[in-house]
Design a protein around this motif. Structure first.
Motif, PDB file in Angstrom:
ATOM      1  N   GLN A 267       0.837  -1.212   0.000  1.00 22.99           N
ATOM      2  CA  GLN A 267       0.000   0.000   0.000  1.00 22.99           C
ATOM      3  C   GLN A 267       0.868   1.257   0.000  1.00 22.99           C
ATOM      4  OE1 GLN A 267      -2.702  -0.208   3.326  1.00 22.99           O
ATOM      5  NE2 GLN A 267      -3.554  -2.201   2.693  1.00 22.99           N
ATOM      6  N   LEU A 268       1.905   1.179   0.825  1.00 27.65           N
ATOM      7  CA  LEU A 268       2.814   2.330   0.913  1.00 27.65           C
ATOM      8  C   LEU A 268       3.493   2.594  -0.428  1.00 27.65           C
ATOM      9  CD1 LEU A 268       4.351   4.439   2.612  1.00 27.65           C
ATOM     10  CD2 LEU A 268       5.995   2.638   3.180  1.00 27.65           C
ATOM     11  N   MET A 269       3.929   1.550  -1.110  1.00 27.95           N
ATOM     12  CA  MET A 269       4.607   1.717  -2.391  1.00 27.95           C
ATOM     13  C   MET A 269       3.674   2.351  -3.416  1.00 27.95           C
ATOM     14  SD  MET A 269       7.801   0.626  -2.264  1.00 27.95           S
ATOM     15  CE  MET A 269       8.206   0.181  -3.935  1.00 27.95           C
ATOM     16  N   GLU A 270       2.411   1.893  -3.440  1.00 30.34           N
ATOM     17  CA  GLU A 270       1.448   2.455  -4.390  1.00 30.34           C
ATOM     18  C   GLU A 270       1.215   3.935  -4.107  1.00 30.34           C
ATOM     19  OE1 GLU A 270      -1.113  -1.672  -4.944  1.00 30.34           O
ATOM     20  OE2 GLU A 270      -2.064   0.128  -4.113  1.00 30.34           O
ATOM     21  N   MET A 271       1.096   4.257  -2.824  1.00 26.88           N
ATOM     22  CA  MET A 271       0.866   5.660  -2.453  1.00 26.88           C
ATOM     23  C   MET A 271       2.081   6.531  -2.823  1.00 26.88           C
ATOM     24  SD  MET A 271       1.811   7.982   0.127  1.00 26.88           S
ATOM     25  CE  MET A 271       2.279   6.945   1.477  1.00 26.88           C
ATOM     26  N   LEU A 272       3.252   6.045  -2.538  1.00 29.95           N
ATOM     27  CA  LEU A 272       4.453   6.841  -2.785  1.00 29.95           C
ATOM     28  C   LEU A 272       4.767   6.972  -4.268  1.00 29.95           C
ATOM     29  CD1 LEU A 272       6.800   5.545   0.077  1.00 29.95           C
ATOM     30  CD2 LEU A 272       5.614   7.737  -0.025  1.00 29.95           C
ATOM     31  N   ASN A 273       4.380   5.950  -5.051  1.00 33.93           N
ATOM     32  CA  ASN A 273       4.700   5.985  -6.481  1.00 33.93           C
ATOM     33  C   ASN A 273       3.799   6.907  -7.280  1.00 33.93           C
ATOM     34  OD1 ASN A 273       6.885   4.269  -6.308  1.00 33.93           O
ATOM     35  ND2 ASN A 273       5.678   2.420  -6.640  1.00 33.93           N
ATOM     36  N   ALA A 274       2.730   7.421  -6.655  1.00 33.26           N
ATOM     37  CA  ALA A 274       1.855   8.372  -7.349  1.00 33.26           C
ATOM     38  C   ALA A 274       2.644   9.630  -7.688  1.00 33.26           C
ATOM     39  CB  ALA A 274       0.670   8.720  -6.463  1.00 33.26           C
ATOM     40  N   PRO A 275       2.401  10.210  -8.849  1.00 31.21           N
ATOM     41  CA  PRO A 275       3.175  11.397  -9.268  1.00 31.21           C
ATOM     42  C   PRO A 275       3.020  12.563  -8.288  1.00 31.21           C
ATOM     43  CG  PRO A 275       1.257  11.092 -10.672  1.00 31.21           C
ATOM     44  CD  PRO A 275       1.344   9.864  -9.842  1.00 31.21           C
ATOM     45  N   ILE A 276       4.110  13.324  -8.167  1.00 32.57           N
ATOM     46  CA  ILE A 276       4.128  14.512  -7.314  1.00 32.57           C
ATOM     47  C   ILE A 276       4.339  15.725  -8.203  1.00 32.57           C
ATOM     48  CG2 ILE A 276       5.356  15.693  -5.458  1.00 32.57           C
ATOM     49  CD1 ILE A 276       6.204  12.954  -4.431  1.00 32.57           C
ATOM     50  N   THR A 277       3.504  16.759  -8.043  1.00 30.01           N
ATOM     51  CA  THR A 277       3.608  17.968  -8.851  1.00 30.01           C
ATOM     52  C   THR A 277       4.091  19.119  -7.975  1.00 30.01           C
ATOM     53  OG1 THR A 277       1.813  17.218 -10.301  1.00 30.01           O
ATOM     54  CG2 THR A 277       2.397  19.567 -10.363  1.00 30.01           C
ATOM     55  N   ILE A 278       5.209  19.673  -8.366  1.00 33.34           N
ATOM     56  CA  ILE A 278       5.787  20.812  -7.643  1.00 33.34           C
ATOM     57  C   ILE A 278       6.038  21.918  -8.663  1.00 33.34           C
ATOM     58  CG2 ILE A 278       7.683  21.638  -6.200  1.00 33.34           C
ATOM     59  CD1 ILE A 278       6.070  19.452  -4.843  1.00 33.34           C
ATOM     60  N   ASN A 279       5.347  23.070  -8.474  1.00 27.32           N
ATOM     61  CA  ASN A 279       5.510  24.203  -9.400  1.00 27.32           C
ATOM     62  C   ASN A 279       5.293  23.753 -10.851  1.00 27.32           C
ATOM     63  OD1 ASN A 279       6.160  25.869  -7.231  1.00 27.32           O
ATOM     64  ND2 ASN A 279       8.356  25.399  -7.417  1.00 27.32           N
ATOM     65  N   GLU A 280       4.173  23.030 -11.031  1.00 28.61           N
ATOM     66  CA  GLU A 280       3.788  22.530 -12.353  1.00 28.61           C
ATOM     67  C   GLU A 280       4.797  21.541 -12.946  1.00 28.61           C
ATOM     68  OE1 GLU A 280       1.397  26.599 -13.654  1.00 28.61           O
ATOM     69  OE2 GLU A 280       3.082  25.910 -14.864  1.00 28.61           O
ATOM     70  N   GLN A 281       5.714  21.071 -12.110  1.00 26.89           N
ATOM     71  CA  GLN A 281       6.697  20.070 -12.544  1.00 26.89           C
ATOM     72  C   GLN A 281       6.290  18.733 -11.944  1.00 26.89           C
ATOM     73  OE1 GLN A 281       9.689  20.692 -14.417  1.00 26.89           O
ATOM     74  NE2 GLN A 281       9.851  18.462 -14.510  1.00 26.89           N
ATOM     75  N   ARG A 282       5.973  17.759 -12.809  1.00 28.87           N
ATOM     76  CA  ARG A 282       5.507  16.455 -12.344  1.00 28.87           C
ATOM     77  C   ARG A 282       6.693  15.517 -12.172  1.00 28.87           C
ATOM     78  NH1 ARG A 282       0.243  13.549 -14.720  1.00 28.87           N
ATOM     79  NH2 ARG A 282      -0.620  15.303 -13.550  1.00 28.87           N
ATOM     80  N   HIS A 283       6.690  14.787 -11.035  1.00 30.30           N
ATOM     81  CA  HIS A 283       7.766  13.851 -10.727  1.00 30.30           C
ATOM     82  C   HIS A 283       7.190  12.472 -10.465  1.00 30.30           C
ATOM     83  CE1 HIS A 283      10.675  17.131 -10.278  1.00 30.30           C
ATOM     84  NE2 HIS A 283       9.739  17.773  -9.571  1.00 30.30           N
ATOM     85  N   TYR A 284       7.819  11.447 -11.034  1.00 32.83           N
ATOM     86  CA  TYR A 284       7.493  10.064 -10.737  1.00 32.83           C
ATOM     87  C   TYR A 284       8.683   9.504  -9.947  1.00 32.83           C
ATOM     88  CZ  TYR A 284       3.660  10.439 -14.042  1.00 32.83           C
ATOM     89  OH  TYR A 284       2.518  10.838 -14.685  1.00 32.83           O
ATOM     90  N   ILE A 285       8.470   9.361  -8.676  1.00 33.44           N
ATOM     91  CA  ILE A 285       9.579   8.977  -7.793  1.00 33.44           C
ATOM     92  C   ILE A 285       9.376   7.556  -7.318  1.00 33.44           C
ATOM     93  CG2 ILE A 285      10.784   9.507  -5.624  1.00 33.44           C
ATOM     94  CD1 ILE A 285       9.859  12.384  -5.975  1.00 33.44           C
ATOM     95  N   THR A 286      10.458   6.805  -7.343  1.00 31.25           N
ATOM     96  CA  THR A 286      10.433   5.438  -6.829  1.00 31.25           C
ATOM     97  C   THR A 286      11.212   5.363  -5.521  1.00 31.25           C
ATOM     98  OG1 THR A 286      12.409   4.817  -8.061  1.00 31.25           O
ATOM     99  CG2 THR A 286      10.289   4.502  -9.161  1.00 31.25           C
ATOM    100  N   PHE A 287      10.999   4.251  -4.828  1.00 25.10           N
ATOM    101  CA  PHE A 287      11.580   4.111  -3.496  1.00 25.10           C
ATOM    102  C   PHE A 287      12.172   2.711  -3.328  1.00 25.10           C
ATOM    103  CE2 PHE A 287       8.325   7.274  -3.387  1.00 25.10           C
ATOM    104  CZ  PHE A 287       8.803   8.272  -2.551  1.00 25.10           C
ATOM    105  N   SER A 288      13.270   2.651  -2.593  1.00 21.43           N
ATOM    106  CA  SER A 288      13.857   1.379  -2.192  1.00 21.43           C
ATOM    107  C   SER A 288      13.650   1.239  -0.692  1.00 21.43           C
ATOM    108  CB  SER A 288      15.354   1.335  -2.512  1.00 21.43           C
ATOM    109  OG  SER A 288      15.556   1.439  -3.916  1.00 21.43           O
ATOM    110  N   ILE A 289      13.060   0.104  -0.290  1.00 26.43           N
ATOM    111  CA  ILE A 289      12.671  -0.059   1.110  1.00 26.43           C
ATOM    112  C   ILE A 289      13.320  -1.329   1.667  1.00 26.43           C
ATOM    113  CG2 ILE A 289      10.761  -0.315   2.746  1.00 26.43           C
ATOM    114  CD1 ILE A 289       8.967   1.071   0.701  1.00 26.43           C
ATOM    115  N   GLY A 290      13.990  -1.168   2.820  1.00 23.02           N
ATOM    116  CA  GLY A 290      14.530  -2.317   3.537  1.00 23.02           C
ATOM    117  C   GLY A 290      13.709  -2.567   4.775  1.00 23.02           C
TER     118      GLY A 290
END
Length: 974
Positions: free
Chosen positions: A647-670
């Motif tokens: 659930q956390l991965m799905e939530m975090l992988n949603a695009p983030i828009t900052i100043n009209e700049q869209r980011h697709y960020i991935t995460f590595s989790i241990g």
């Protein structure tokens, strides 16, 4: 005078006088010429035959001729003599006249041959006679003069003896006694009669020892007297204690004189000065001096005298002690005095001296000196000038007193007074009834009252009406305990409250009686205010101390404390918990491309999502940078954790828009579970961090649960990286050198420098065990530069020692090449070590070149331009392009040991080696094979024109010391 001089003189006389002149004319003219021309010892007058003018010289004739020539002689020539000589039947008479600087010899003859040369020869042959006459004349003159001198001396001696006799008899202060060689008295003057009480008649003829010498001294005195008379061992002057006629002690200073008489016998005269008055004065002086020295030591007061004409000084013993020296250890002067004086005080001293000379009055100056042991002493010097009759200052006399202890007391009192006045505490002194008698500056500053406003008034004026009863209790407790501490509130002059820490105590007089009360009041008004403010700010400070300023999430410190508490709760409940270690993938690129401000906005957005996504019992924190941590407490099982993380991965992988700049960020989790994967916060953090890195290795944007074997490996790598950083600081690296040999000539052509790490516990580590870690942690550049500096320094040193180490080959990492200052550092290192670039070769691998070939070629070209050779290491293991290989400014290829190892068994390896050698020939490159261990491998390579060999067959890599010995042995490698 030799023959030539005689002839020259004769001819000159002949040419000027002719043959017809008579004796008188000739003599006068000759004397004129002679005295004008020469200052020799003697001269010769030549005569010519003229009957009637020259007769045989008689004594009377000498006088007649002397009268003839005396008017032409210098003053003082009043003596003369004559000798006769005969040669070849001719008789000659020679008149000698001693002059001041020479003797004139005048030669006469009744018959002389006319030939002037014959005359010269005759005179020359008469030279011994002439010299004899000269000597006789001189001896006669000396005898006459000596007789006259002796007569004068005899007269003088007689006169002096009579005068000396009169002086000795009439001298009242010197007792004189004379003794013959047998020790009997032969002379006794009036001063001796007065000193010893014996008349002259009583002592003459008596022995010295029987009259004056005490019994204990008689043998020694007689022995000394005999030694002087018989052996010449002089009796030295000395102070003596003798006896007078009445048996009383007589102190004298005795000087003896030994005289030889005309009869060749000896007499001794004793000259004695009465020391009795001096001894009495000395005794009085010693008593006075003893008292004075004692007084000076007690008062630390010394006296001195300064001679202004010579700059010499006289110091009393106490002055030496004041200056830290042994009494009379040296002769002081003004310059020595100045060496002790503190330089800052010398002007003051000089000004005082000038003032003393000007006024003629006693002047005083305080100054400091530094003893040889470095201690400073404070002195008070007083002096007065002494003038001579002409009014010129000749001497300054004075005293100096060591005031150091007084100064210490004065300074202490002054400091205490200053402390009281300047101390940050209020100091209030009261009498026993509470009336104020002293009030320091800080009291005025703290309470607003001037000293004149409070002195004489009661202390209660500083208390409010409500607090006056409290003041009464203070005095009661002070009387009971003697000292009392408490906090008080006083009234400022402006009506505001003043808070202070109060210390009350009694002051006592010399008899121990209480005579005053002293109050020290520390101003704590600001502290009280600050305490109130601190209470108000406490919650804010605690929040900031435990929360991240950017995201508002709990920070690392708060998280660690909470994790420890959670572990304890889970352990007590026998439950299961999970620690998630979350790291953003490629977040650095966002910061680098869009800036840190944009990156901060991304982090805030992610923090907000994390906070909203977890239940109330979970704990979310920003661990640092782009890392977040989550504690899941009391999870049911592993599936529950997996579900939550998905659930956390799905939530975090949603695009983030900052100043009209869209980011697709991935995460590595241990993920680390507790208590399964660790029982402490530290273990869980390490394990979850290791799992996170494993997730990154698996391609990022995933999660990984912790495994024990991964933990162990990760931990070892972390420790090794830490040790590696310390090794850089401690210089725990060494360079080992492996010889490179021309196999045909058996000659060393160079060596490769290979780094070794001397690990504190693991021993010698090879590059394969730590270079990869160094590259990952950015330490490879520093290691490379250390090795480059050490290697260049060593190869230069060997060449300077006259050795021939050939070319040093060093490995070069691509990260080192990519640093902007690499070329400058390389140049500087070569220059500092006076290293010829031709002594150096740098190696780079194929794979490094191909990472960025265009850039690498440019850097390698700059290295080549410096005159440094370049080699490709491990050739054949990478994927180099031949087109690039042709463009590279390289000089050598190194055949990798993986191709050499199986020669002559593996035919494929043999074919690859043959191909590489052929390629080098076609590209006109040098070739060297590494990893050669057997004779078969060496023979194969030599047979295929690879003549340069490196490997265990010739030598393993060796330390610097062993390499030095190999170079010094000039060994061959055939």
């Amino acid at each position: 005078m030799d023959n030539l001089e005689l002839l020259s003189l004769a001819y000159e006389c002949e040419s000027s006088l002719g043959h017809s002149l008579d004796l008188q004319e000739m003599s006068r003219e000759f004397l004129r010429v002679f005295l004008k021309k020469t200052s020799a010892l003697y001269g010769v007058l030549l005569g010519y035959p003229s009957e009637g003018h020259i007769d045989r010289v008689s004594y009377q004739g000498k006088e007649r001729f002397y009268a003839l020539v005396k008017d032409h002689l210098p003053e003082g020539s009043v003596r003369y003599d004559i000798i006769s000589a005969e040669r070849d039947g001719f008789s000659y008479d020679i008149l000698y006249i001693p002059l001041k600087h020479y003797i004139l010899a005048l030669v006469y003859s009744k018959t002389i041959p006319v030939d002037i040369r014959t005359i010269a020869n005759i005179l020359s042959s008469l030279r011994p006679k002439i010299d004899l006459g000269v000597d006789a004349c001189l001896e006669h003159q000396r005898i006459v003069e000596l007789n006259q001198s002796l007569l004068k001396q005899q007269h003088l001696l007689k006169t002096q003896a009579e005068r000396f006799q009169a002086i000795l008899d009439q001298t009242p202060s010197i007792a004189v006694q004379g003794y013959n060689h047998e020790g009997q008295l032969i002379y006794w003057n009036k001063a001796s009669e007065k000193l010893y009480g014996y008349s002259r008649e009583e002592v003459l003829g008596e022995e010295y020892g029987d009259i004056l010498i005490p019994q204990i001294m008689k043998k020694e005195m007689k022995r000394a007297f005999a030694k002087w008379v018989k052996q010449g061992i002089k009796m030295m002057p000395e102070e003596m204690k003798l006896k007078n006629k009445h048996g009383e002690d007589v102190y004298v200073y005795s000087q003896r004189v030994l005289i030889e008489t005309a009869d060749k016998e000896y007499e001794i005269y004793c000259l004695q000065i009465d020391l009795g008055p001096i001894k009495k004065t000395e005794a009085k002086l010693k008593k006075s001096e003893a008292k004075l020295f004692a007084a000076q030591q007690i008062a630390k007061l010394g006296n001195w005298e300064w001679n202004l004409e010579t700059d010499e000084m006289l110091w009393s013993d106490e002055v030496f002690r004041i200056f830290g020296e042994k009494p009379q250890a040296f002769v002081p002067d003004y310059d020595i005095f100045l060496t002790y004086s503190i330089p800052a005080d010398r002007t003051k001293i000089l000004r005082t001296v000038v003032e003393a000379k000007k006024r003629g009055e006693t002047q005083t100056v305080e100054h400091r000196i530094m003893r040889k042991d470095g201690t400073i002493r404070y002195l008070l010097s007083s002096g007065r000038v002494i003038y001579n009759r002409e009014g010129v200052a000749t001497t300054i006399i004075g005293t100096v007193q060591d005031m150091t202890e007084q100064k210490k007391v004065e300074n202490l009192l002054r400091q205490k007074a200053q402390i009281i006045e300047q101390i940050h505490d209020s100091v209030i002194v009261m009498d026993l009834k509470g009336y104020i008698v002293e009030w320091n500056n800080t009291s005025s500053f703290n309470l607003g009252y001037r000293a004149d406003e409070v002195v004489g008034k009661h202390i209660c004026m500083l208390f409010s009406e409500a607090k006056k009863y409290f003041l009464f209790k203070l005095f009661v407790k002070l009387k009971k305990y003697g000292v009392f501490r408490t906090e008080i509130a006083l009234k400022h002059k402006n009506g505001e409250q003043f808070y202070g820490n109060l210390l009350l105590s009694f002051l006592k007089n010399d008899r121990g009686e209480k005579n005053a009360i002293i109050a020290y009041v520390e101003n704590i008004t600001s502290r009280k205010k600050a305490e109130r403010e601190l209470i108000e700010q406490k919650n804010i400070m605690e929040y900031r101390a435990y929360h991240d300023d950017l995201t508002g999430l709990p920070n690392r410190a708060y998280f660690v404390e909470e994790l420890e508490r959670t572990i304890s709760r889970v352990r007590r409940n026998h439950g299961l918990g999970a620690l998630l270690f979350i790291d953003l993938d490629y977040f650095k690129e966002i910061n680098d491309s869009l800036g840190h401000k944009h990156g901060d906005s991304v982090l805030k957005s992610i923090a907000s999502r994390l906070s909203k996504n977890f239940r109330k019992g979970d704990f979310v924190a920003r661990f640092g940078g782009d890392e977040f941590t989550v504690i899941l407490e009391n999870v049911k099982d592993i599936n529950n954790v997996i579900s939550k993380v998905q659930q956390l991965m799905e939530m975090l992988n949603a695009p983030i828009t900052i100043n009209e700049q869209r980011h697709y960020i991935t995460f590595s989790i241990g993920i680390a579970l507790f208590p399964n994967d660790g029982e402490t916060a530290e273990e869980l953090l390490k394990n979850s961090d290791a799992s996170m890195y494993k997730a990154k290795e698996m391609g990022r944007n995933t999660y990984v649960f912790y495994q024990q074997d991964l933990t162990r490996k990760a931990f070892e790598r972390v420790l090794l990286a830490t040790d590696l950083r310390q090794a850089l600081k401690d210089h725990s690296f060494e360079i080992y050198y492996q010889p490179q040999v021309n196999a045909v000539r058996g000659k060393l052509i160079g060596m490769e420098g290979l780094i070794r790490w001397r690990h504190e516990t693991k021993g010698i580590l090879y590059p394969s065990e730590f270079i990869l870690i160094a590259e990952e942690n950015g330490m490879i550049i520093e290691i490379d530069r250390w090795m480059m500096h050490e290697g260049i320094q060593q190869i230069s040193q060997w060449y300077k020692q006259g050795l021939d180490p050939g070319v040093l080959s060093l490995n070069l990492s691509i990260k080192q090449l990519q640093t902007k200052d690499f070329i400058d550092v390389l140049k500087q290192t070569l220059m500092e070590n006076e290293c010829n670039p031709e002594w150096l070769e740098l190696e780079i691998t194929e794979s490094q070149i191909m990472e960025n070939p265009e850039y690498t070629i440019g850097i390698l070209q700059q290295i080549n331009d410096l005159g440094i050779k370049l080699a490709i290491d491990d050739f054949g293991t990478g994927y180099s392009s031949l087109s690039y290989l042709k463009r590279l400014p390289i000089h050598k290829l190194k055949i990798d040991q993986s191709f050499v190892r199986d020669i002559p068994i593996d035919k494929d390896d043999m074919a690859i080696v043959e191909t590489i050698i052929a390629l080098c020939k076609s590209l006109k490159l040098e070739v060297i094979a590494e990893g050669v261990e057997t004779k078969e491998q060496r023979d194969f390579l030599v047979a295929h024109d690879c003549l340069n060999i490196q490997g265990f067959y010739y030598s393993k890599p060796v330390s610097r010391e062993k390499m030095q010995k190999m170079l010094e042995d000039s060994r061959t490698f055939l």
